[in-house]
Design a protein around this motif. Structure first.
Motif, PDB file in Angstrom:
ATOM      1  N   MET A   1       0.850  -1.185   0.000  1.00  0.00           N
ATOM      2  CA  MET A   1       0.000   0.000   0.000  1.00  0.00           C
ATOM      3  C   MET A   1       0.887   1.237   0.000  1.00  0.00           C
ATOM      4  O   MET A   1       1.757   1.387   0.859  1.00  0.00           O
ATOM      5  CB  MET A   1      -0.938   0.001   1.204  1.00  0.00           C
ATOM      6  CG  MET A   1      -1.907   1.166   1.202  1.00  0.00           C
ATOM      7  SD  MET A   1      -3.278   0.961   2.383  1.00  0.00           S
ATOM      8  CE  MET A   1      -4.352  -0.155   1.508  1.00  0.00           C
ATOM      9  N   ILE A   2       0.670   2.097  -0.972  1.00  0.00           N
ATOM     10  CA  ILE A   2       1.431   3.338  -1.096  1.00  0.00           C
ATOM     11  C   ILE A   2       0.505   4.476  -0.688  1.00  0.00           C
ATOM     12  O   ILE A   2      -0.536   4.698  -1.314  1.00  0.00           O
ATOM     13  CB  ILE A   2       1.913   3.561  -2.547  1.00  0.00           C
ATOM     14  CG1 ILE A   2       2.490   2.276  -3.160  1.00  0.00           C
ATOM     15  CG2 ILE A   2       2.880   4.726  -2.617  1.00  0.00           C
ATOM     16  CD1 ILE A   2       3.806   1.853  -2.635  1.00  0.00           C
ATOM     17  N   VAL A   3       0.866   5.208   0.355  1.00  0.00           N
ATOM     18  CA  VAL A   3       0.019   6.276   0.895  1.00  0.00           C
ATOM     19  C   VAL A   3       0.780   7.595   0.768  1.00  0.00           C
ATOM     20  O   VAL A   3       1.915   7.713   1.231  1.00  0.00           O
ATOM     21  CB  VAL A   3      -0.340   6.015   2.374  1.00  0.00           C
ATOM     22  CG1 VAL A   3      -1.304   7.078   2.886  1.00  0.00           C
ATOM     23  CG2 VAL A   3      -0.929   4.616   2.545  1.00  0.00           C
ATOM     24  N   PHE A   4       0.118   8.589   0.159  1.00  0.00           N
ATOM     25  CA  PHE A   4       0.830   9.841  -0.097  1.00  0.00           C
ATOM     26  C   PHE A   4      -0.148  10.998  -0.297  1.00  0.00           C
ATOM     27  O   PHE A   4      -1.273  10.804  -0.747  1.00  0.00           O
ATOM     28  CB  PHE A   4       1.703   9.697  -1.352  1.00  0.00           C
ATOM     29  CG  PHE A   4       0.938   9.335  -2.595  1.00  0.00           C
ATOM     30  CD1 PHE A   4       0.519  10.299  -3.500  1.00  0.00           C
ATOM     31  CD2 PHE A   4       0.623   8.004  -2.870  1.00  0.00           C
ATOM     32  CE1 PHE A   4      -0.184   9.960  -4.649  1.00  0.00           C
ATOM     33  CE2 PHE A   4      -0.083   7.649  -4.016  1.00  0.00           C
ATOM     34  CZ  PHE A   4      -0.492   8.637  -4.907  1.00  0.00           C
ATOM     35  N   PRO A   5       0.309  12.220   0.025  1.00  0.00           N
ATOM     36  CA  PRO A   5      -0.488  13.398  -0.314  1.00  0.00           C
ATOM     37  C   PRO A   5      -0.255  13.741  -1.781  1.00  0.00           C
ATOM     38  O   PRO A   5       0.849  13.536  -2.304  1.00  0.00           O
ATOM     39  CB  PRO A   5       0.103  14.486   0.596  1.00  0.00           C
ATOM     40  CG  PRO A   5       1.532  14.077   0.767  1.00  0.00           C
ATOM     41  CD  PRO A   5       1.538  12.563   0.741  1.00  0.00           C
ATOM     42  N   LEU A   6      -1.281  14.221  -2.436  1.00  0.00           N
ATOM     43  CA  LEU A   6      -1.141  14.613  -3.843  1.00  0.00           C
ATOM     44  C   LEU A   6      -0.631  16.046  -3.893  1.00  0.00           C
ATOM     45  O   LEU A   6      -1.291  16.969  -3.417  1.00  0.00           O
ATOM     46  CB  LEU A   6      -2.504  14.509  -4.534  1.00  0.00           C
ATOM     47  CG  LEU A   6      -2.442  14.434  -6.051  1.00  0.00           C
ATOM     48  CD1 LEU A   6      -1.959  13.060  -6.474  1.00  0.00           C
ATOM     49  CD2 LEU A   6      -3.819  14.703  -6.655  1.00  0.00           C
ATOM     50  N   TRP A   7       0.548  16.225  -4.472  1.00  0.00           N
ATOM     51  CA  TRP A   7       1.143  17.554  -4.615  1.00  0.00           C
ATOM     52  C   TRP A   7       1.361  17.829  -6.096  1.00  0.00           C
ATOM     53  O   TRP A   7       1.940  17.011  -6.798  1.00  0.00           O
ATOM     54  CB  TRP A   7       2.481  17.629  -3.878  1.00  0.00           C
ATOM     55  CG  TRP A   7       2.349  17.551  -2.381  1.00  0.00           C
ATOM     56  CD1 TRP A   7       1.244  17.815  -1.630  1.00  0.00           C
ATOM     57  CD2 TRP A   7       3.365  17.173  -1.454  1.00  0.00           C
ATOM     58  NE1 TRP A   7       1.507  17.635  -0.296  1.00  0.00           N
ATOM     59  CE2 TRP A   7       2.806  17.253  -0.151  1.00  0.00           C
ATOM     60  CE3 TRP A   7       4.708  16.799  -1.590  1.00  0.00           C
ATOM     61  CZ2 TRP A   7       3.527  16.953   0.991  1.00  0.00           C
ATOM     62  CZ3 TRP A   7       5.427  16.507  -0.445  1.00  0.00           C
ATOM     63  CH2 TRP A   7       4.854  16.587   0.821  1.00  0.00           C
ATOM     64  N   TRP A   8       0.885  18.974  -6.560  1.00  0.00           N
ATOM     65  CA  TRP A   8       0.994  19.315  -7.981  1.00  0.00           C
ATOM     66  C   TRP A   8       0.432  18.179  -8.856  1.00  0.00           C
ATOM     67  O   TRP A   8       0.987  17.822  -9.868  1.00  0.00           O
ATOM     68  CB  TRP A   8       2.439  19.635  -8.367  1.00  0.00           C
ATOM     69  CG  TRP A   8       2.909  20.945  -7.819  1.00  0.00           C
ATOM     70  CD1 TRP A   8       3.616  21.161  -6.675  1.00  0.00           C
ATOM     71  CD2 TRP A   8       2.661  22.241  -8.379  1.00  0.00           C
ATOM     72  NE1 TRP A   8       3.834  22.501  -6.478  1.00  0.00           N
ATOM     73  CE2 TRP A   8       3.261  23.189  -7.515  1.00  0.00           C
ATOM     74  CE3 TRP A   8       2.004  22.699  -9.524  1.00  0.00           C
ATOM     75  CZ2 TRP A   8       3.221  24.568  -7.758  1.00  0.00           C
ATOM     76  CZ3 TRP A   8       1.969  24.067  -9.760  1.00  0.00           C
ATOM     77  CH2 TRP A   8       2.565  24.986  -8.893  1.00  0.00           C
ATOM     78  N   TYR A   9      -0.668  17.596  -8.388  1.00  0.00           N
ATOM     79  CA  TYR A   9      -1.368  16.529  -9.123  1.00  0.00           C
ATOM     80  C   TYR A   9      -0.475  15.323  -9.405  1.00  0.00           C
ATOM     81  O   TYR A   9      -0.613  14.643 -10.415  1.00  0.00           O
ATOM     82  CB  TYR A   9      -1.968  17.074 -10.424  1.00  0.00           C
ATOM     83  CG  TYR A   9      -2.930  18.187 -10.165  1.00  0.00           C
ATOM     84  CD1 TYR A   9      -4.202  17.935  -9.675  1.00  0.00           C
ATOM     85  CD2 TYR A   9      -2.559  19.514 -10.385  1.00  0.00           C
ATOM     86  CE1 TYR A   9      -5.086  18.959  -9.405  1.00  0.00           C
ATOM     87  CE2 TYR A   9      -3.442  20.550 -10.114  1.00  0.00           C
ATOM     88  CZ  TYR A   9      -4.694  20.266  -9.620  1.00  0.00           C
ATOM     89  OH  TYR A   9      -5.565  21.290  -9.346  1.00  0.00           O
TER      90      TYR A   9
ATOM     91  N   VAL B   1      -6.084  13.948  -1.443  1.00  0.00           N
ATOM     92  CA  VAL B   1      -6.282  15.104  -2.326  1.00  0.00           C
ATOM     93  C   VAL B   1      -6.780  16.280  -1.491  1.00  0.00           C
ATOM     94  O   VAL B   1      -7.787  16.156  -0.787  1.00  0.00           O
ATOM     95  CB  VAL B   1      -7.298  14.762  -3.437  1.00  0.00           C
ATOM     96  CG1 VAL B   1      -7.477  15.946  -4.378  1.00  0.00           C
ATOM     97  CG2 VAL B   1      -6.857  13.517  -4.205  1.00  0.00           C
ATOM     98  N   GLY B   2      -6.109  17.412  -1.591  1.00  0.00           N
ATOM     99  CA  GLY B   2      -6.472  18.562  -0.771  1.00  0.00           C
ATOM    100  C   GLY B   2      -7.848  19.117  -1.054  1.00  0.00           C
ATOM    101  O   GLY B   2      -8.554  19.542  -0.141  1.00  0.00           O
ATOM    102  N   GLY B   3      -8.249  19.105  -2.327  1.00  0.00           N
ATOM    103  CA  GLY B   3      -9.515  19.717  -2.717  1.00  0.00           C
ATOM    104  C   GLY B   3     -10.651  18.729  -2.886  1.00  0.00           C
ATOM    105  O   GLY B   3     -10.559  17.549  -2.527  1.00  0.00           O
TER     106      GLY B   3
END
Length: 198
Positions: free
Chosen positions: A84-92, A128-130
Motif C-alpha cells: 500500500m502506497i500512501v501519499f499526499p497529492l502535490w501538484w497533481y 487530495v487537498g480539494g
C-alpha cells in the motif's frame, strides 16, 4: 483466511501529518483483521529519492547490482501480499519521495525486466487537498487512475487499486464540523482495508 502480509510505503515530511494518521488507521485496521503489517516511512528512514548514475538501468544487463539500499528495500517487498502506497497529492502527482522510491527501488531487473513483481496486489491511496468535483472536472482522477493501473499492468501486478481521499485540507466544501469530516476520512481509509479481506 490465510495469514496476509502488508507492506505500507508512505511519505510526508511531518510525522504528525494527516498522511501519517491515515497510515496509523490503516495499520490498526489491518492488524484487527490479522494481517501482518510492516511500514516504510521514507522520510524518517533517511531514504534518498535522487536517482544517481549507479541507479540507472543497464538495459543489456538485468542482473546489474544497484546500491545496497536499493536491494535491501526491494527485498522487503518479498513475501508481501499487499503493498500500500500512501501519499499526499502535490501538484497533481506524487511527492518526490514516492517518485524517487519507485524509480530507484522498483527498478529494471528487480521489479520488471524478466522478474515477477513480488506482491500480488498494490493499493494506491492519495490524499487530495480539494474536492472530488474539482479533481474530476479537470480530468485528474481519470488521469492518475489510468496511469497507476497502467503501471501495475506493465509490472504484471495481479491487482492494482487506486483510491482517493478528498478535501483533506478541508476548505473547498464549506465544512463546518471538521472533526466529523476527518473522522469520515479515517473511516474511508479503514474501509479500504476491509475491502481487501472480503
Amino acid at each position: 483466511m490465510k495469514s496476509e502480509n502488508m507492506y505500507i510505503v508512505w511519505a510526508h515530511p511531518r510525522a504528525d501529518s494527516l498522511t501519517a494518521q491515515m497510515v496509523q488507521e490503516i495499520q490498526k485496521q489491518a492488524t484487527h483483521h490479522g494481517i501482518n503489517v510492516s511500514v516504510l516511512d521514507l522520510y524518517r528512514s533517511g531514504f534518498n529519492p535522487v536517482l544517481g548514475v549507479e541507479d540507472e538501468p543497464d538495459w543489456s544487463n538485468p542482473d546489474k547490482r544497484y546500491p545496497a539500499e536499493v536491494h535491501r528495500l526491494f527485498g522487503e517487498l518479498k513475501g508481501k501480499d499487499t503493498i500500500m502506497i500512501v501519499f499526499p497529492l502535490w501538484w497533481y502527482s506524487f511527492p518526490a519521495m514516492i517518485k524517487g522510491y519507485l524509480e530507484r527501488v522498483w527498478n529494471f531487473g528487480l521489479a520488471y525486466g524478466g522478474q515477477k513483481f513480488p506482491a500480488k496486489r498494490v493499493c494506491w491511496l492519495a490524499l487530495v487537498g480539494g474536492s472530488e468535483a474539482r479533481f474530476e472536472k479537470y480530468g485528474w482522477k481519470k488521469n492518475m487512475t489510468e496511469y497507476l493501473q497502467g503501471a501495475g499492468s506493465y509490472l504484471g501486478i495481479e491487482e492494482s487499486h487506486v483510491d482517493f481521499l478528498f478535501n483533506t485540507i478541508g476548505v473547498e466544501e464549506d465544512i463546518t464540523d471538521r472533526e466529523s469530516h476527518y473522522q469520515g476520512l479515517f473511516k474511508q481509509a479503514r474501509e479500504k482495508v476491509d475491502a481487501l479481506v472480503r
